[in-house]
Scaffold this active site. Structure first.
Site, PDB file in Angstrom:
ATOM      1  N   ASP A 184      28.638  26.525  24.423  1.00 21.37           N
ATOM      2  CA  ASP A 184      28.497  25.731  23.093  1.00 21.37           C
ATOM      3  C   ASP A 184      27.128  25.971  22.563  1.00 21.37           C
ATOM      4  O   ASP A 184      26.261  25.553  23.122  1.00 21.37           O
ATOM      5  CB  ASP A 184      28.873  24.437  23.614  1.00 21.37           C
ATOM      6  N   ASP A 197      31.262  28.175  17.114  1.00 21.03           N
ATOM      7  CA  ASP A 197      30.226  27.929  18.054  1.00 21.03           C
ATOM      8  C   ASP A 197      30.659  27.846  19.415  1.00 21.03           C
ATOM      9  O   ASP A 197      29.748  27.251  20.289  1.00 21.03           O
ATOM     10  CB  ASP A 197      29.341  27.009  17.671  1.00 21.03           C
ATOM     11  N   GLU A 198      32.043  28.181  19.833  1.00 20.26           N
ATOM     12  CA  GLU A 198      32.152  28.012  21.226  1.00 20.26           C
ATOM     13  C   GLU A 198      33.161  29.035  21.876  1.00 20.26           C
ATOM     14  O   GLU A 198      33.921  29.503  21.128  1.00 20.26           O
ATOM     15  CB  GLU A 198      33.053  26.502  21.337  1.00 20.26           C
TER      16      GLU A 198
END
Length: 429
Positions: free
Chosen positions: A28, A126-127
Site C-alpha cells: 500500500d 496504489d495497492e
C-alpha cells in the site's frame, strides 16, 4: 479477550478456511499522489499538500484525491470536498492531479513486484497483492521478502510503502494498515486471535460508518465481540453479509489473488451505476447489468482487448460492498457472454437483495489479453457467428452516428427509472 478466542473453550464453531495455507503480501503506497508530488517538487516537502480532482484550483469545487501526512494532522483526508479542506487548512498547497505521472510510477512499482512472484494482482493504482506462497523460500522467509520489496520500492522509486503479510488477502490488507507510513507488519495464523480481538469492527475492510452503527446497536464494537455472535444471528440480521462478517472476524478470506496479465497496459474494463435510494427489483437490476456489460465490452473492442474474468459489484443499502467474480473459461469481448456470467453472479445474491436494496451496481472484465489478428480466441465465440456479426454492425453504427444511435429494446426508457447517473470506470493499467 472474548470467549470466541479461547481455543477449545470457544462456544462458537470457528469457521475453517477452504484453502490451504498461503502467504500473501499487500503493498500500500503511502499518501501516493501527494508523495509523488513531494518527491518531484522539493518545495512541497514536509508541508501540507493536497492533490485534488479539479482543474480549477481557484474554485471550491472538486474532491481531495490525496493528502500528505502533514495535511492529515489537521483532519484533512482523501474524499473530502475541496471546500471543506480549504476551510480546515487554507494555507496548504493545492495541486491538480497528474494521473499520467502516477500511472507511470505504478507501472514501475508493478515491475518491482513482478520480481517476487508471477501471482500479482494490481488492486488499485496504489495497492497490490502478491501471493508469494511458492516463492518466499527464495528470499529466506516471507518477512524477508516483504522487507526486501519495501526497500527496493524506496530505493528505486524514492517513495515509501506500507506492507502487510498474512495468510490471506484480508489479513494482509489489514496488516498493512497497522504501521503507517513505511511500516511492515506480519500476521501469522496463530497470531490472529490475539491481534484481531481488540480491534474495532471498522478495521475490517468494507465495514463503513452505517454498518458500524448497526453493529454498535447490537453491542458489537470490537472484532472479538463480533466473533462471539452466532453466525445464524448475523445471517438473520444482515443476510449473506452476516456470513462474510463472521468469517472476517476470524481472519478467514478464501478469495484468490487474481494475476494481472503480463504485458497489458490495462487492468480492467468496468462500468458502474448509482441507483439513488436503491432497488431490489431483480428484473430491473438485470437490465441495468446488461447495459453495463454493453458499455464495458464496447470499450474493450475499441481498445482491442479480450477478457477472461467477470466481476459483479453491489453496494447493498449503502451499508456494505459485495463483489463476486468468476472465470469465463475463454477470452471474449462479446456482451452476451459477459452478461450471461454477470447475471448468474447477480442472481446468487437474490437473498441479500430481499433484505437490502442495491444502491450501486457495477461490472468489470479483468484478466485481459490483446486481441490477436482481430479475431476472437474462444471457440464458443467463433461458433456464435450471429452475435459476433450483430455486435460488429452495432459498433459501426455507433462509431458513425454516436453511442445513442442503437439501443437494446429492453433498455429503452431505463434512464427514467433511476435518479442516479451512470459512471464509467476504466481500468488503470
Amino acid at each position: 479477550m472474548g470467549p470466541a478466542f479461547r481455543g477449545h473453550l470457544c462456544p462458537v464453531r470457528r469457521p475453517v478456511s477452504r484453502r490451504s495455507a498461503r502467504t500473501i503480501i499487500h503493498v500500500d503506497m503511502d499518501a501516493y499522489f501527494a508523495s509523488v508530488e513531494q518527491r518531484d517538487l522539493p518545495v512541497y516537502r514536509k508541508k501540507p499538500l493536497l492533490v485534488c480532482h479539479t482543474d480549477d484550483l481557484s474554485s471550491y469545487r472538486g474532491i481531495v484525491a490525496a493528502a500528505s501526512y502533514e495535511a492529515r494532522e489537521f483532519g484533512v483526508r482523501a474524499g473530502m470536498s475541496v471546500l471543506e479542506a480549504k476551510l480546515r487548512l487554507p494555507g496548504a498547497a493545492y495541486v491538480a492531479g497528474n494521473y499520467e505521472k502516477y500511472l507511470h510510477n505504478t507501472r514501475l512499482l508493478i515491475r518491482i513486484c513482478e520480481r517476487y512472484t508471477d501471482c500479482l494482482e494490481v488492486y488499485s493504482i496504489d495497492e497490490a497483492f502478491l501471493d508469494i506462497t511458492p516463492t518466499a523460500r527464495f528470499f529466506g522467509s516471507a518477512e524477508e521478502a516483504a522487507a526486501r520489496l519495501q526497500g527496493e520500492v524506496s530505493q528505486k522509486l524514492r517513495l515509501t510503502c506500507s506492507v502487510g503479510v498474512g495468510p490471506n488477502k484480508l489479513v494482509a490488507k489489514m496488516a498493512s494498515e497497522f504501521k503507517k507510513p513505511f511500516g511492515l507488519t506480519v500476521i501469522r495464523p496463530e497470531d490472529l486471535p490475539e491481534i484481531f480481538a481488540p480491534l474495532p469492527v471498522e478495521s475490517i475492510p468494507g465495514v463503513g460508518r452505517r454498518m458500524r452503527k448497526h453493529l454498535d446497536a447490537m453491542g458489537i464494537r470490537t472484532i472479538g465481540q463480533l466473533a462471539e455472535v452466532p453466525v445464524g444471528l448475523l445471517r438473520e440480521k444482515f443476510g449473506v453479509i452476516g456470513e462474510v462478517l463472521h468469517e472476517a472476524a476470524f481472519g478467514i478470506d478464501d478469495s484468490p489473488v487474481i494475476p494481472t496479465h503480463k504485458g497489458t497496459d490495462v487492468k480492467s474494463f468496468g462500468q458502474s451505476l448509482s441507483l439513488g435510494k436503491g432497488s431490489a427489483d431483480i428484473d430491473y437490476l438485470r437490465d441495468v447489468l446488461l447495459g453495463l456489460c454493453d458499455g464495458a465490452t464496447r470499450r474493450m473492442r475499441k481498445a482491442g482487448y479480450l477478457g477472461g474474468t467477470v466481476a459483479v459489484y453491489l453496494c447493498l443499502g449503502r451499508l456494505f460492498d459485495l463483489s463476486r467474480r468468476t472465470g469465463l473459461g475463454c477470452y471474449t469481448d462479446l456482451p452476451g457472454r459477459v452478461y450471461g456470467i454477470a447475471k448468474d453472479l447477480l442472481l446468487r445474491e437474490r437473498a441479500s437483495l430481499d433484505i437490502y436494496p442495491a444502491t450501486k451496481v457495477g461490472v468489470s472484465v479483468t484478466n485481459l489479453i490483446k486481441r490477436e489478428d482481430g479475431r476472437q480466441i474462444s471457440v464458443f465465440d467463433v461458433l456464435d457467428e450471429r452475435e459476433t456479426a450483430v455486435t460488429a454492425v452495432v459498433d459501426r453504427l455507433k462509431d458513425k452516428y454516436g453511442e445513442k444511435a442503437v439501443t437494446r429494446c429492453s433498455l429503452m426508457g431505463i434512464r427514467n427509472r433511476y435518479k442516479g447517473a451512470p459512471r464509467a470506470e476504466i481500468g488503470i493499467f
